[in-house]
Design a protein around this motif. Structure first.
Motif, PDB file in Angstrom:
ATOM      1  N   ASP A 152       0.854  -1.183   0.000  1.00 22.27           N
ATOM      2  CA  ASP A 152       0.000   0.000   0.000  1.00 22.27           C
ATOM      3  C   ASP A 152       0.890   1.234   0.000  1.00 22.27           C
TER       4      ASP A 152
ATOM      5  N   SER B 161      -0.206   4.258  -0.705  1.00 24.35           N
ATOM      6  CA  SER B 161      -0.990   5.469  -0.472  1.00 24.35           C
ATOM      7  C   SER B 161      -0.548   6.198   0.787  1.00 24.35           C
TER       8      SER B 161
ATOM      9  N   PRO C 250      -0.941   7.419  -4.963  1.00 28.29           N
ATOM     10  CA  PRO C 250      -2.288   6.819  -5.006  1.00 28.29           C
ATOM     11  C   PRO C 250      -2.356   5.504  -5.779  1.00 28.29           C
TER      12      PRO C 250
ATOM     13  N   HIS D 270      -1.783   0.926  -5.210  1.00 28.10           N
ATOM     14  CA  HIS D 270      -1.334  -0.226  -4.444  1.00 28.10           C
ATOM     15  C   HIS D 270      -0.805  -1.255  -5.423  1.00 28.10           C
TER      16      HIS D 270
ATOM     17  N   ARG E 188      -5.450   4.006  -7.834  1.00 29.48           N
ATOM     18  CA  ARG E 188      -6.609   3.969  -6.932  1.00 29.48           C
ATOM     19  C   ARG E 188      -7.414   5.253  -7.095  1.00 29.48           C
TER      20      ARG E 188
ATOM     21  N   GLU F 231     -10.305   5.955  -6.099  1.00 34.28           N
ATOM     22  CA  GLU F 231     -11.086   6.386  -4.931  1.00 34.28           C
ATOM     23  C   GLU F 231     -10.311   7.353  -4.045  1.00 34.28           C
ATOM     24  N   LEU F 232      -8.996   7.444  -4.256  1.00 36.27           N
ATOM     25  CA  LEU F 232      -8.196   8.376  -3.466  1.00 36.27           C
ATOM     26  C   LEU F 232      -8.132   9.767  -4.098  1.00 36.27           C
TER      27      LEU F 232
ATOM     28  N   ASP G 175      -9.811  13.069  -4.813  1.00 35.16           N
ATOM     29  CA  ASP G 175     -10.929  13.792  -4.210  1.00 35.16           C
ATOM     30  C   ASP G 175     -11.885  14.383  -5.241  1.00 35.16           C
TER      31      ASP G 175
ATOM     32  N   ARG H 230     -11.902  12.226 -11.456  1.00 34.80           N
ATOM     33  CA  ARG H 230     -12.078  10.761 -11.437  1.00 34.80           C
ATOM     34  C   ARG H 230     -12.846  10.288 -12.666  1.00 34.80           C
TER      35      ARG H 230
ATOM     36  N   HIS I 129      -1.965  14.780  -9.722  1.00 34.69           N
ATOM     37  CA  HIS I 129      -0.820  13.989  -9.249  1.00 34.69           C
ATOM     38  C   HIS I 129      -0.028  13.552 -10.475  1.00 34.69           C
TER      39      HIS I 129
ATOM     40  N   TYR J  50      -2.126  10.788   2.362  1.00 33.03           N
ATOM     41  CA  TYR J  50      -3.335   9.976   2.381  1.00 33.03           C
ATOM     42  C   TYR J  50      -3.367   9.251   3.721  1.00 33.03           C
TER      43      TYR J  50
ATOM     44  N   ASN K 234      -4.773   3.514   3.986  1.00 31.34           N
ATOM     45  CA  ASN K 234      -5.874   3.159   3.095  1.00 31.34           C
ATOM     46  C   ASN K 234      -5.708   1.759   2.528  1.00 31.34           C
TER      47      ASN K 234
END
Length: 464
Positions: free
Chosen positions: A100, A102, A107, A109, A134, A136-137, A139, A144, A210, A418, A421
């Motif tokens: 991981d 994060s 962001p 894994h 990922r 979902e990380l 915001d 997204r 990022h 982060y 996570n």
């Protein structure tokens, strides 16, 4: 009628590793310099320590040293990860470990695809550290959605690569000519493409979210971002990089210099700034992208759960002191001081249960077959000279080191925070399989060697 035999997964992996190395040498000229540098350092180390070559040969590591590489890729979707697992399966590479990243502001894994048996590792230990973005990380919901739309339009594998993968899964193997075709087709997935799949505005928007997001989402595929040779002395390699004008990163990631190396130490040169053509841009107007870099690693012994706990505790103490992390000119000294608490004599490490070892009979042990020594305690057999203990090499990665390498090549201001996570269950669902527990794999190798020694001392027929 004679049917040609399938080539082994080990052979396919070896062919692919060589093909990747040849391709990367053409794409990243400094990689050739890196290979020459590592070869020179390794030769000097063995010349200065004549017994080392014998030890490496005895352990099976000498023959793999020159071909040993690990690569790294970053994937965008669960479907890409699942198909990558199937493709690596053709090469006898299985997912080992869950990382991981994060918590270090990256962001993704990850897992490492690699061979797991002793024989396969000796033949060619090629590994690929494979990360999944990922979303979902992230915001920003609009960002997204934009990333999802971009990634849904691409296919990173050739149809022929997937067809040959299905054939392998159905028949259990590939013929030599098919294996060569498979290698050539899969290599296309890892090739650098200077044409982005998005316009310049989109690239910069994702880059601002990022840098790694832009690297994953804005190109045709997961260009391999480094291909790492193994050195026997990373401190000498680091010094030699600077001597030869290769811009090495400031800090070697991992444990400090030790007489008995543990786990993994890594360094790298800074990422290349490469020309990129954006969608819709004038042919004369090009941007740049930085992602690919050169890395060198030194591998030490695999630590037990107890050893890893001590390593993690000591490392965390250094990195958390004054929130300094690995920054600051005194980091190496602080690290070395902290690790004085970790034994640095082989037998002390073994007796404390801090690392995994492989056991084998000595000449005295062979002479004692059938004498009842098989019932003796393992420490007694080692102390009596009947059995020798050899550290098992660490074949995996370190999340803090991986994040440190990522960050050093993403830019100093890139660190984002982060929360913890970890999402191993979600990662395995995307992968379509469970990851192997690396500690359990090392434990199995150690246990098998102990049982083999006791069986030989008993004089069992299958070990005679």
């Amino acid at each position: 009628m004679h049917t040609p035999p399938f080539v082994s997964t080990d052979e396919i992996r070896s062919r692919f590793s060589k093909a990747m190395s040849d391709m990367y040498r053409q794409e990243v000229p400094q990689y050739g310099t890196l290979l020459e540098l590592v070869a020179d350092v390794n030769a000097a180390v063995m010349q200065g320590n004549p017994g080392l070559a014998g030890q490496l040969a005895q352990s099976g590591e000498l023959e793999r040293l020159d071909v040993e590489r690990h690569g790294a890729i970053r994937l965008g979707t669960p479907a890409e990860l699942a198909n990558m697992r199937r493709i690596f399966g053709v090469m006898g590479m299985l997912p080992v470990g869950y990382y991981d990243l994060s918590v270090a502001g990256v962001p993704v894994h990850s897992t490492a695809f690699r061979p797991i048996s002793d024989a396969a590792l000796t033949r060619n230990p090629f590994r690929v550290f494979t990360s999944l973005l990922r979303l979902e990380l992230i915001d920003n919901a609009a960002v997204r959605a934009e990333i999802e739309a971009i990634l849904s339009r691409r296919n990173i594998f050739t149809e022929r690569a997937l067809e040959l993968t299905r054939q392998f899964e159905a028949t259990g193997g590939l013929l030599s000519s098919e294996a060569d075709e498979f290698v050539a087709e899969v290599r296309e997935t890892f090739r650098w493409h200077s044409e982005a799949t998005v316009g310049e505005d989109t690239y910069h928007r994702l880059h601002q979210a990022h840098r790694l997001i832009a690297d994953v989402a804005c190109f045709k595929g997961p260009h391999i971002n480094h291909l790492t040779p193994r050195t026997l002395d990373i401190d000498a390699a680091q010094a030699e990089m600077l001597k030869r004008g290769v811009g090495a990163k400031d800090v070697i990631e991992g444990p400090p210099t030790r007489k008995c190396p543990i786990l993994l130490r890594q360094t790298s040169f800074k990422a290349l700034e490469e020309r990129v053509a954006f969608v819709g841009a004038d042919s004369s107007a090009q941007g740049t992208h930085t992602a690919r870099f050169g890395e060198i690693e030194q591998r030490g012994m695999a630590l037990t759960g107890k050893g890893r706990a001590l390593y993690d505790e000591l490392l965390a103490g250094v990195r958390n002191a004054d929130q300094a992390g690995s920054a600051g000119g005194d980091y190496a000294q602080r690290l070395a001081t902290a690790f004085l608490a970790f034994p640095d004599e082989l037998e002390a490490i073994r007796r404390a249960g801090l690392a995994f070892f492989s056991y084998a009979l000595t000449g005295a042990g062979s002479a004692a077959i059938g004498s009842g020594k098989d019932a003796a305690a393992l420490d007694e057999l080692v102390a009596g000279g009947y059995v020798q203990a050899r550290p098992i090499t660490y074949e995996d990665f370190l999340p803090v080191s991986a994040a440190g390498i990522f960050q050093s090549n993403l830019g100093g201001a890139e660190q984002k925070s982060y929360a913890a996570n970890e999402a191993k269950t979600a990662f395995e669902a995307a992968l379509g399989a469970s990851v192997y527990d690396e500690i359990a794999l090392y434990q199995a190798l150690q246990s098998q060697s102990i049982e083999a020694v006791r069986s030989q001392l008993r004089g069992d027929a299958n070990h005679a």
